[in-house]
Design an enzyme around this catalytic site. Structure first.
Site, short mmCIF file in Angstrom:
data_model
loop_
_atom_site.label_atom_id
_atom_site.label_comp_id
_atom_site.label_asym_id
_atom_site.label_seq_id
_atom_site.Cartn_x
_atom_site.Cartn_y
_atom_site.Cartn_z
N LYS A 21 0.98 -1.04 -0.08
CA LYS A 21 0.15 -0.10 -0.10
C LYS A 21 0.98 1.23 -0.01
CE LYS A 21 -0.40 -0.49 5.17
NZ LYS A 21 -1.11 -1.05 6.10
N ARG A 51 -10.90 -0.95 14.46
CA ARG A 51 -10.78 -0.24 13.35
C ARG A 51 -11.86 -0.64 12.18
NH1 ARG A 51 -4.78 0.31 10.30
NH2 ARG A 51 -5.25 -1.88 9.95
N HIS A 106 -5.85 -7.85 12.79
CA HIS A 106 -4.66 -7.17 12.76
C HIS A 106 -4.22 -6.94 14.30
CE1 HIS A 106 -1.82 -4.59 10.97
NE2 HIS A 106 -2.09 -3.50 11.42
N ARG A 150 1.30 -11.07 6.57
CA ARG A 150 1.15 -10.07 5.76
C ARG A 150 2.41 -9.07 6.27
NH1 ARG A 150 -3.99 -10.23 8.22
NH2 ARG A 150 -3.14 -8.28 9.40
N TYR A 206 14.47 30.84 7.63
CA TYR A 206 13.37 31.67 8.04
C TYR A 206 13.07 31.71 9.79
CZ TYR A 206 11.01 30.96 3.55
OH TYR A 206 10.74 30.82 2.25
N CYS A 246 13.20 24.58 4.81
CA CYS A 246 12.33 25.15 4.16
C CYS A 246 11.63 24.16 3.21
CB CYS A 246 13.04 26.20 3.19
SG CYS A 246 14.28 27.54 3.96
N ASP A 254 11.95 23.91 -0.11
CA ASP A 254 12.57 23.13 -1.13
C ASP A 254 14.20 23.30 -0.80
OD1 ASP A 254 10.26 23.55 -2.84
OD2 ASP A 254 10.79 25.68 -2.56
#
Ligand SMILES: *Cc1c(COP(=O)(O)O)cnc(C)c1O
Length: 379
Positions: free
Chosen positions: A38, A137, A167, A225, A270, A317, A319
């Site tokens: 997943k 769940r 689970h 799993r 910043y 930041c 980027d």
């Protein structure tokens, strides 16, 4: 390594395969494995990971979280069974039947709609039932209402109950032994009731996740799993590192974009949360939270340059972020930066990044941007 690239994640598919084989050695001979892929295989690339595992003889199939994830695998030519671990919404039921994608079922309205859809198409659909033994769940309860649900499922002419799963909520905790045992006992006794009261043996009974595979091999039943451990990462710090050998599959690299000297008293990034206490050499790394690198590593995280640790100064930041080059005078613009992985004798693991950022390893790899961080595959 290509000096022109801003950032990339290198995924070792051979390590993923080896991790599966290594886990299988800790399981009883007849237990099969489902690869949990997943969230794009926890950020590692679902299609590539599935392709690398498809021929393993003990691999039953794959687990995903959504219909779209299942469909992507089918479209890439994956043939083994695919199970959707969460609730599947009705818009895609016909395609489930068409592409033989197994849904997990725990609502009676789902049973009815799936059965009608399969009937309309003159086909049969394999389903798995979720049993709630302690997660609260999804799943039917391991009591009379669950038995009633099983009865309804078995009465659906166009559905086949192929599996049932539960689970574990606390298999990764030392203090979770009793809770895990209780969950297993509820699971096993429910399946026994189905057998005795409804005369049906559910072919695939599975409850183990990664932590279960390592710590509780006696609970593996027909299948386990495997998720996080397949990628060479650990379910938690409390799971023993000595039982199953794992190798992290993903490394993340960048290159230094810019180097400069700053004087004592100069703020960095910043908010000026870091101010140089003396003259310093600073490198700018062209990666940020837009790539999935946690902003909470501001003034906390580190990277490896020439096999040495360079600490983040100031805020991360979107980027870019800055590191101090103290103790690394040989660093030049364009040099390799290891954001996760090994460089010489030093390593930065997903666990380190998880801990330092106040998040956890699962979250970090899942959040790595698919668009901004290209994946490169090696075997
Ligand atoms: C995500 C998930 C897994 C895999 O969990 P790991 O801790 O990564 O092994 C297994 N089963 C279910 C139902 C899940 O949702």
């Amino acid at each position: 390594m290509d000096m022109n690239m801003r950032v990339k994640a290198v995924v070792d598919l051979g390590a993923i395969r080896d991790n599966m084989i290594s886990m299988k050695k800790n399981m009883h001979e007849n237990a099969r494995m489902a690869a949990v892929i997943k969230t794009d295989a926890y950020g590692h690339g679902a299609v590539q990971v599935a392709g690398a595992l498809e021929d393993l003889p003990f691999l039953w199939g794959y687990c995903v979280a959504t219909f779209e994830e299942a469909q992507e695998l089918r479209q890439s030519g994956i043939k083994k069974p695919i199970l959707i671990l969460g609730y599947t919404f009705p818009y895609c039921y016909a395609q489930l039947v068409e592409e033989e994608i197994r849904p997990v079922v725990f609502r009676k309205d789902t049973l009815k709609e799936l059965d009608e859809t399969a009937a309309r198409m003159g086909r049969n659909l394999a389903i798995h039932v979720a049993l709630d033994t302690g997660m609260s769940r999804i799943g039917v309860k391991p009591d009379d209402s669950g038995i009633d649900f099983m009865k309804a499922a078995l009465a659906c002419k166009n559905l086949t109950v192929e599996g049932i799963f539960t689970h574990f909520a606390r298999a990764d905790e030392e203090s979770g032994r009793d809770a895990t045992q209780r969950q297993f006992d509820l699971f096993a006794s429910f399946n026994k009731r189905v057998e005795e009261e409804l005369g049906y043996h559910i072919p695939i009974q599975d409850c183990s996740n990664s932590a279960g595979i390592i710590t509780y091999p006696q609970y593996n039943e027909d299948m386990a799993r495997a998720g996080i451990t397949m990628y060479g990462l650990w379910p938690s710090d409390e799971v023993s590192r000595d039982i199953v050998a794992l190798k992290p599959a993903m490394s993340i690299y960048s290159h230094i974009a810019y180097i400069k000297e700053i004087d004592a008293g100069t703020p960095v990034s910043y908010g000026g949360t870091f101010t140089a206490p003396q003259k310093m050499t600073i490198a700018t790394i062209p990666v940020g939270y837009g790539d999935g690198y946690p902003r909470s590593l501001s003034n906390k995280g580190n990277v490896l340059i020439h096999g040495k640790r360079a600490h983040i100064v100031g805020r991360v930041c979107m980027d870019q972020f800055m590191v101090s080059l103290e103790g690394i005078p040989e660093a030049k613009e364009g040099d390799l930066v290891t954001i996760m992985g090994r460089d010489g004798d030093e390593t930065i693991s997903a666990e380190d990044i998880g801990r330092l950022s106040g998040r956890f390893n699962y979250e970090f790899v899942c959040d790595l941007s698919e668009k901004r961080v290209p994946r490169e595959y090696i075997r």
